[in-house]
Motif scaffolding. Structure first.
Motif, PDB file in Angstrom:
ATOM      1  N   PHE A 145       0.827  -1.202   0.000  1.00  0.00           N
ATOM      2  CA  PHE A 145       0.000   0.000   0.000  1.00  0.00           C
ATOM      3  C   PHE A 145       0.861   1.252   0.000  1.00  0.00           C
ATOM      4  CE2 PHE A 145      -2.944  -3.291   0.892  1.00  0.00           C
ATOM      5  CZ  PHE A 145      -4.131  -2.863   0.338  1.00  0.00           C
ATOM      6  N   THR A 146       1.884   1.215  -0.829  1.00  0.00           N
ATOM      7  CA  THR A 146       2.731   2.389  -1.049  1.00  0.00           C
ATOM      8  C   THR A 146       2.316   3.008  -2.377  1.00  0.00           C
ATOM      9  OG1 THR A 146       4.309   1.017  -2.230  1.00  0.00           O
ATOM     10  CG2 THR A 146       4.657   1.278   0.128  1.00  0.00           C
ATOM     11  N   ALA A 147       2.881   4.171  -2.691  1.00  0.00           N
ATOM     12  CA  ALA A 147       2.527   4.836  -3.957  1.00  0.00           C
ATOM     13  C   ALA A 147       2.822   3.903  -5.131  1.00  0.00           C
ATOM     14  CB  ALA A 147       3.306   6.142  -4.088  1.00  0.00           C
ATOM     15  N   GLU A 148       4.010   3.282  -5.118  1.00  0.00           N
ATOM     16  CA  GLU A 148       4.383   2.428  -6.238  1.00  0.00           C
ATOM     17  C   GLU A 148       3.549   1.152  -6.281  1.00  0.00           C
ATOM     18  OE1 GLU A 148       8.343   2.371  -4.942  1.00  0.00           O
ATOM     19  OE2 GLU A 148       9.073   3.785  -6.467  1.00  0.00           O
ATOM     20  N   GLY A 149       3.288   0.577  -5.097  1.00  0.00           N
ATOM     21  CA  GLY A 149       2.468  -0.633  -5.027  1.00  0.00           C
ATOM     22  C   GLY A 149       1.058  -0.370  -5.523  1.00  0.00           C
ATOM     23  N   GLY A 177      -5.584  -4.724  16.687  1.00  0.00           N
ATOM     24  CA  GLY A 177      -4.897  -4.412  17.937  1.00  0.00           C
ATOM     25  C   GLY A 177      -4.554  -2.952  18.120  1.00  0.00           C
ATOM     26  N   SER A 178      -4.931  -2.095  17.153  1.00  0.00           N
ATOM     27  CA  SER A 178      -4.502  -0.694  17.280  1.00  0.00           C
ATOM     28  C   SER A 178      -5.611   0.174  17.860  1.00  0.00           C
ATOM     29  CB  SER A 178      -4.079  -0.161  15.917  1.00  0.00           C
ATOM     30  OG  SER A 178      -5.145  -0.288  15.010  1.00  0.00           O
ATOM     31  N   GLU A 179      -5.221   1.305  18.453  1.00  0.00           N
ATOM     32  CA  GLU A 179      -6.185   2.259  18.991  1.00  0.00           C
ATOM     33  C   GLU A 179      -6.354   3.388  17.985  1.00  0.00           C
ATOM     34  OE1 GLU A 179      -5.727   3.232  23.194  1.00  0.00           O
ATOM     35  OE2 GLU A 179      -4.074   1.804  23.252  1.00  0.00           O
ATOM     36  N   LEU A 180      -7.611   3.767  17.741  1.00  0.00           N
ATOM     37  CA  LEU A 180      -7.906   4.771  16.707  1.00  0.00           C
ATOM     38  C   LEU A 180      -7.098   6.044  16.892  1.00  0.00           C
ATOM     39  CD1 LEU A 180     -11.724   4.712  15.955  1.00  0.00           C
ATOM     40  CD2 LEU A 180      -9.813   3.815  14.638  1.00  0.00           C
ATOM     41  N   GLU A 181      -6.940   6.454  18.170  1.00  0.00           N
ATOM     42  CA  GLU A 181      -6.241   7.692  18.490  1.00  0.00           C
ATOM     43  C   GLU A 181      -4.856   7.734  17.841  1.00  0.00           C
ATOM     44  OE1 GLU A 181      -6.042   8.094  22.672  1.00  0.00           O
ATOM     45  OE2 GLU A 181      -4.791   9.899  22.615  1.00  0.00           O
ATOM     46  N   TYR A 182      -4.225   6.559  17.707  1.00  0.00           N
ATOM     47  CA  TYR A 182      -2.848   6.532  17.234  1.00  0.00           C
ATOM     48  C   TYR A 182      -2.720   6.082  15.776  1.00  0.00           C
ATOM     49  CZ  TYR A 182      -2.020   7.050  22.168  1.00  0.00           C
ATOM     50  OH  TYR A 182      -2.035   7.526  23.446  1.00  0.00           O
ATOM     51  N   VAL A 183      -3.847   5.833  15.116  1.00  0.00           N
ATOM     52  CA  VAL A 183      -3.806   5.406  13.716  1.00  0.00           C
ATOM     53  C   VAL A 183      -3.767   6.647  12.824  1.00  0.00           C
ATOM     54  CG1 VAL A 183      -5.120   4.243  11.917  1.00  0.00           C
ATOM     55  CG2 VAL A 183      -4.995   3.255  14.221  1.00  0.00           C
ATOM     56  N   ASP A 184      -2.982   6.612  11.740  1.00  0.00           N
ATOM     57  CA  ASP A 184      -2.912   7.818  10.901  1.00  0.00           C
ATOM     58  C   ASP A 184      -4.228   8.075  10.192  1.00  0.00           C
ATOM     59  OD1 ASP A 184      -2.258   7.181   7.652  1.00  0.00           O
ATOM     60  OD2 ASP A 184      -2.125   5.531   9.084  1.00  0.00           O
ATOM     61  N   LEU A 185      -4.473   9.358   9.871  1.00  0.00           N
ATOM     62  CA  LEU A 185      -5.786   9.775   9.397  1.00  0.00           C
ATOM     63  C   LEU A 185      -6.144   9.153   8.059  1.00  0.00           C
ATOM     64  CD1 LEU A 185      -5.688  13.493  10.545  1.00  0.00           C
ATOM     65  CD2 LEU A 185      -6.503  11.446  11.730  1.00  0.00           C
ATOM     66  N   GLY A 186      -5.156   8.984   7.175  1.00  0.00           N
ATOM     67  CA  GLY A 186      -5.421   8.371   5.873  1.00  0.00           C
ATOM     68  C   GLY A 186      -6.006   6.976   6.046  1.00  0.00           C
ATOM     69  N   ALA A 189      -9.592   7.226   7.268  1.00  0.00           N
ATOM     70  CA  ALA A 189     -10.462   7.636   6.161  1.00  0.00           C
ATOM     71  C   ALA A 189     -10.784   6.437   5.267  1.00  0.00           C
ATOM     72  CB  ALA A 189      -9.773   8.742   5.355  1.00  0.00           C
ATOM     73  N   HIS A 190      -9.744   5.631   4.921  1.00  0.00           N
ATOM     74  CA  HIS A 190      -9.980   4.452   4.096  1.00  0.00           C
ATOM     75  C   HIS A 190     -10.890   3.459   4.804  1.00  0.00           C
ATOM     76  CE1 HIS A 190      -7.571   5.316   0.675  1.00  0.00           C
ATOM     77  NE2 HIS A 190      -6.432   5.442   1.355  1.00  0.00           N
ATOM     78  N   ALA A 191     -10.692   3.296   6.114  1.00  0.00           N
ATOM     79  CA  ALA A 191     -11.501   2.341   6.873  1.00  0.00           C
ATOM     80  C   ALA A 191     -12.951   2.760   6.892  1.00  0.00           C
ATOM     81  CB  ALA A 191     -10.944   2.202   8.295  1.00  0.00           C
ATOM     82  N   LEU A 192     -13.186   4.084   6.930  1.00  0.00           N
ATOM     83  CA  LEU A 192     -14.553   4.612   6.895  1.00  0.00           C
ATOM     84  C   LEU A 192     -15.202   4.333   5.549  1.00  0.00           C
ATOM     85  CD1 LEU A 192     -14.582   8.075   8.706  1.00  0.00           C
ATOM     86  CD2 LEU A 192     -16.228   6.206   8.986  1.00  0.00           C
ATOM     87  N   VAL A 193     -14.470   4.646   4.472  1.00  0.00           N
ATOM     88  CA  VAL A 193     -15.002   4.462   3.131  1.00  0.00           C
ATOM     89  C   VAL A 193     -15.299   2.973   2.864  1.00  0.00           C
ATOM     90  CG1 VAL A 193     -14.478   4.622   0.661  1.00  0.00           C
ATOM     91  CG2 VAL A 193     -13.893   6.518   2.218  1.00  0.00           C
TER      92      VAL A 193
END
Lengths: 196, 196
Positions: A145-149, A177-186, A189-193
């Motif tokens: 999930f990088t630009a090139e990938g 296992g992650s907490e939303l507070e510490y997950v990056d916004l991008g 946003a993808h998880a919401l969509v």
């Protein structure tokens, strides 16, 4: 590091490894010659053996010592699913999840125009041929999930859709296992969509 | 990373290098086999050549391919000064300053009781013999300024003093080009004590 030609050559050769600079190369050479000549001999033999014997699977392109890799030869695998990954390490990561029973196609790279790596270098024409074997129904794109990938996935997805096959992409979302507070916004946003 | 034995062996062997973990080893193996088999062959040859040909100078203990290293064979060097360093890399650093014209003794290690490295492992009896050659008048201790390097210097200094030779230690002080505000306090304290 010292005045011997053999040592200077060794340091230069070690510096050719990815992520190894001159200081690390010197430390490696010193360590190998001073305390660990057995390891140095093993490494030399392993390198030579791998270079001589490791080639690409004729079917999925991953590293193998035979004509076909064990995965492609495994009759128990689902021949209707084909998962496209960038490297054997990515393939191995998916295998370790024990959730996928289909086959693979390993690109052995990714599209990277800046480095001069185009569709031909990652075997896209071979992939096109591979998916047309009459068995494959779904192609799962598991490039990074990088630009090139993402760009690689996009190009492949266009190509496969023209052949009338189903194309899916690994789900993007919040890591387990992650907490939303510490997950990056991008990612949020993808998880919401992509919510389900 | 994949199912080939040659590849798994190579990854294991690369993991034997200092500072290389499993992920780095996999990346190295992939890079070498996918894009750079020539480098892999060179590295294998360089390793084998170094293991077969590099040995220790009979006089100063550094790495060399001959009986004696070039430095020990150089008649222009001052035989009354002997600089004791931990590794060939340290020797090389001193050589690059172009300010020292004496000879060297390379310990090829340092006293490290926790790792089971005692006086015999760093050749202190050989050093004792070396300084008694009738030429050496001053022994300059240039081991590192770490706890282990300092302990090594201390032990050697006790040993050499018993032989009635002059023993000196590299000066501790503020590094060239640094601002006092950013130098650690221990260094400033040493620089104060050793002021001249």
């Amino acid at each position: 590091m010292a005045d011997t030609h053999a040592l200077a050559t060794l340091v230069q050769a070690l510096k050719g490894l990815p992520g190894v600079g001159i200081k690390s190369a010197q430390r490696m050479a010193f360590q190998l010659l001073q305390n660990d000549r057995a390891t140095a001999r093993q490494l030399a033999a392993a390198l030579q053996n791998a270079v001589d014997n490791v080639r690409h699977c004729a079917c999925c392109h991953t590293f193998t010592e035979a004509e076909l890799c064990d995965t492609c030869l495994d009759d128990a695998r689902d021949r209707t699913q084909l998962c496209v990954v960038e490297t054997p390490a990515d393939q191995s990561a998916i295998e370790r999840t024990d959730t996928y029973r289909g086959l693979y196609f390993v690109l052995m790279g990714k599209l990277s125009p800046l480095d001069g790596i185009g569709p031909h270098d990652i075997g896209l024409s071979k992939l096109k041929q591979r998916v047309g074997d009459g068995w494959v129904r779904e192609v799962i794109l598991a490039t990074n999930f990088t630009a090139e990938g993402e760009a690689t996935a996009h190009v492949i997805s266009e190509m496969i859709r023209q052949q009338g096959l189903q194309v899916t992409r690994l789900a993007r979302g919040v890591p387990a296992g992650s907490e939303l507070e510490y997950v990056d916004l991008g990612t949020i946003a993808h998880a919401l969509v992509d919510r389900r």
